[in-house]
Scaffold this motif. Sequence first.
Motif, PDB file in Angstrom:
ATOM      1  N   HIS A   1      -6.480   5.510  -5.154  1.00 47.85           N
ATOM      2  CA  HIS A   1      -5.252   5.942  -5.821  1.00 47.85           C
ATOM      3  C   HIS A   1      -5.338   5.678  -7.317  1.00 47.85           C
ATOM      4  O   HIS A   1      -6.020   4.761  -7.752  1.00 47.85           O
ATOM      5  N   GLU A   2      -4.579   6.472  -8.050  1.00 46.86           N
ATOM      6  CA  GLU A   2      -4.422   6.257  -9.482  1.00 46.86           C
ATOM      7  C   GLU A   2      -2.938   6.039  -9.732  1.00 46.86           C
ATOM      8  O   GLU A   2      -2.134   6.948  -9.538  1.00 46.86           O
ATOM      9  N   ALA A   3      -2.576   4.817 -10.107  1.00 48.77           N
ATOM     10  CA  ALA A   3      -1.164   4.500 -10.355  1.00 48.77           C
ATOM     11  C   ALA A   3      -0.761   5.095 -11.706  1.00 48.77           C
ATOM     12  O   ALA A   3      -1.349   4.796 -12.732  1.00 48.77           O
ATOM     13  N   VAL A   4       0.262   5.938 -11.661  1.00 47.62           N
ATOM     14  CA  VAL A   4       0.732   6.599 -12.870  1.00 47.62           C
ATOM     15  C   VAL A   4       1.937   5.854 -13.442  1.00 47.62           C
ATOM     16  O   VAL A   4       2.109   5.777 -14.655  1.00 47.62           O
ATOM     17  N   PHE A   5       2.744   5.290 -12.552  1.00 45.38           N
ATOM     18  CA  PHE A   5       3.924   4.546 -13.007  1.00 45.38           C
ATOM     19  C   PHE A   5       4.350   3.573 -11.904  1.00 45.38           C
ATOM     20  O   PHE A   5       3.912   3.670 -10.772  1.00 45.38           O
ATOM     21  N   GLU A   6       5.237   2.639 -12.305  1.00 47.46           N
ATOM     22  CA  GLU A   6       5.817   1.693 -11.352  1.00 47.46           C
ATOM     23  C   GLU A   6       7.294   2.015 -11.193  1.00 47.46           C
ATOM     24  O   GLU A   6       7.963   2.413 -12.154  1.00 47.46           O
ATOM     25  N   VAL A   7       7.796   1.822  -9.985  1.00 54.13           N
ATOM     26  CA  VAL A   7       9.193   2.116  -9.699  1.00 54.13           C
ATOM     27  C   VAL A   7       9.880   0.792  -9.338  1.00 54.13           C
ATOM     28  O   VAL A   7       9.552   0.176  -8.327  1.00 54.13           O
ATOM     29  N   PRO A   8      10.840   0.357 -10.156  1.00 51.31           N
ATOM     30  CA  PRO A   8      11.551  -0.890  -9.846  1.00 51.31           C
ATOM     31  C   PRO A   8      12.647  -0.652  -8.795  1.00 51.31           C
ATOM     32  O   PRO A   8      13.086   0.487  -8.578  1.00 51.31           O
ATOM     33  N   ASN A   9      13.065  -1.703  -8.156  1.00 48.56           N
ATOM     34  CA  ASN A   9      14.197  -1.694  -7.222  1.00 48.56           C
ATOM     35  C   ASN A   9      14.055  -0.648  -6.103  1.00 48.56           C
ATOM     36  O   ASN A   9      14.958   0.131  -5.844  1.00 48.56           O
ATOM     37  N   THR A  10      12.933  -0.656  -5.440  1.00 51.64           N
ATOM     38  CA  THR A  10      12.729   0.305  -4.354  1.00 51.64           C
ATOM     39  C   THR A  10      13.019  -0.304  -2.995  1.00 51.64           C
ATOM     40  O   THR A  10      13.143   0.418  -2.014  1.00 51.64           O
TER      41      THR A  10
ATOM     42  N   PRO B   1       7.813  -3.688  -0.715  1.00 47.06           N
ATOM     43  CA  PRO B   1       6.975  -4.759  -1.282  1.00 47.06           C
ATOM     44  C   PRO B   1       6.197  -4.266  -2.498  1.00 47.06           C
ATOM     45  O   PRO B   1       5.863  -3.080  -2.594  1.00 47.06           O
ATOM     46  N   THR B   2       5.912  -5.167  -3.413  1.00 49.20           N
ATOM     47  CA  THR B   2       5.154  -4.834  -4.615  1.00 49.20           C
ATOM     48  C   THR B   2       3.802  -4.232  -4.232  1.00 49.20           C
ATOM     49  O   THR B   2       3.124  -4.728  -3.347  1.00 49.20           O
ATOM     50  N   GLY B   3       3.439  -3.154  -4.910  1.00 50.85           N
ATOM     51  CA  GLY B   3       2.144  -2.528  -4.663  1.00 50.85           C
ATOM     52  C   GLY B   3       2.154  -1.447  -3.607  1.00 50.85           C
ATOM     53  O   GLY B   3       1.131  -0.844  -3.319  1.00 50.85           O
ATOM     54  N   THR B   4       3.320  -1.161  -3.038  1.00 52.92           N
ATOM     55  CA  THR B   4       3.422  -0.097  -2.033  1.00 52.92           C
ATOM     56  C   THR B   4       3.589   1.244  -2.737  1.00 52.92           C
ATOM     57  O   THR B   4       4.337   1.369  -3.696  1.00 52.92           O
ATOM     58  N   VAL B   5       2.886   2.249  -2.255  1.00 54.56           N
ATOM     59  CA  VAL B   5       3.013   3.592  -2.819  1.00 54.56           C
ATOM     60  C   VAL B   5       4.360   4.158  -2.376  1.00 54.56           C
ATOM     61  O   VAL B   5       4.640   4.266  -1.181  1.00 54.56           O
ATOM     62  N   VAL B   6       5.215   4.497  -3.362  1.00 54.85           N
ATOM     63  CA  VAL B   6       6.547   5.014  -3.048  1.00 54.85           C
ATOM     64  C   VAL B   6       6.733   6.468  -3.461  1.00 54.85           C
ATOM     65  O   VAL B   6       7.715   7.107  -3.074  1.00 54.85           O
TER      66      VAL B   6
ATOM     67  N   GLY C   1       3.051   6.715  -7.660  1.00 52.13           N
ATOM     68  CA  GLY C   1       3.952   5.743  -8.239  1.00 52.13           C
ATOM     69  C   GLY C   1       4.046   4.591  -7.252  1.00 52.13           C
ATOM     70  O   GLY C   1       4.132   4.811  -6.037  1.00 52.13           O
ATOM     71  N   VAL C   2       3.987   3.365  -7.745  1.00 48.02           N
ATOM     72  CA  VAL C   2       3.999   2.193  -6.857  1.00 48.02           C
ATOM     73  C   VAL C   2       5.245   1.352  -7.101  1.00 48.02           C
ATOM     74  O   VAL C   2       5.836   1.366  -8.190  1.00 48.02           O
TER      75      VAL C   2
END
Length: 188
Positions: free
Chosen positions: A137-146, A149-154, A174-175
């Motif tokens: 995977h290539e993480a493009v952005f992080e999504v807060p308050n999902t 758990p941290t690091g899960t692809v959302v 996005g993770v």
Amino acid sequence: MSEAQQTPETGTEETAAQAQPQQPDPFEVIVALQAEVANYKDQALRALAEAENTRRRAERDREDASKYAVSGFARDLLSVADNLRRALDAVPPSEDETVKALVTGVEATERELLAIFERRGLTRIEPMGQTFDPNLHEAVFEVPNTGQPTGTVVQVLQSGYRIHDRLLRPAMVGVAKGEAGAQVNTSA
């Protein structure tokens, strides 16, 4: 008799001894020949092993070439698959028969393309809900308050693909960004 005078017998013995070459010891000859045979045998075995290694390497290279030769072409076709998916996602549900027929045709085209991919060893990487893996995977952005758990692809922006066992294109994702002290997703 003086020393200058020799008997014919004495002179003949010394001359005969000097004229005859000294015979090598048969045991030494056998040992030398056995060492030479062992050396040639070792060289022959090494040459055979090298030839076998070369044959195996050439066979592996040939298999890799046939397996992965389409990689560049397949990578170019991935954008076609992406655009077909985007077209299907962009069409709102409609009762219009023309729109339904168009959607059906685009879906059939996408299915056929994905079936061809599968026959050629291309598989889609479906990362949604999985733990982020930088190898896939290539993480493009992080999504807060999902709530994940941290690091899960959302969110998946673009599907990734493999060709046989090699990565062809990483999935753009996005993770989940956890809060301080949040649990890290360790499941795979």
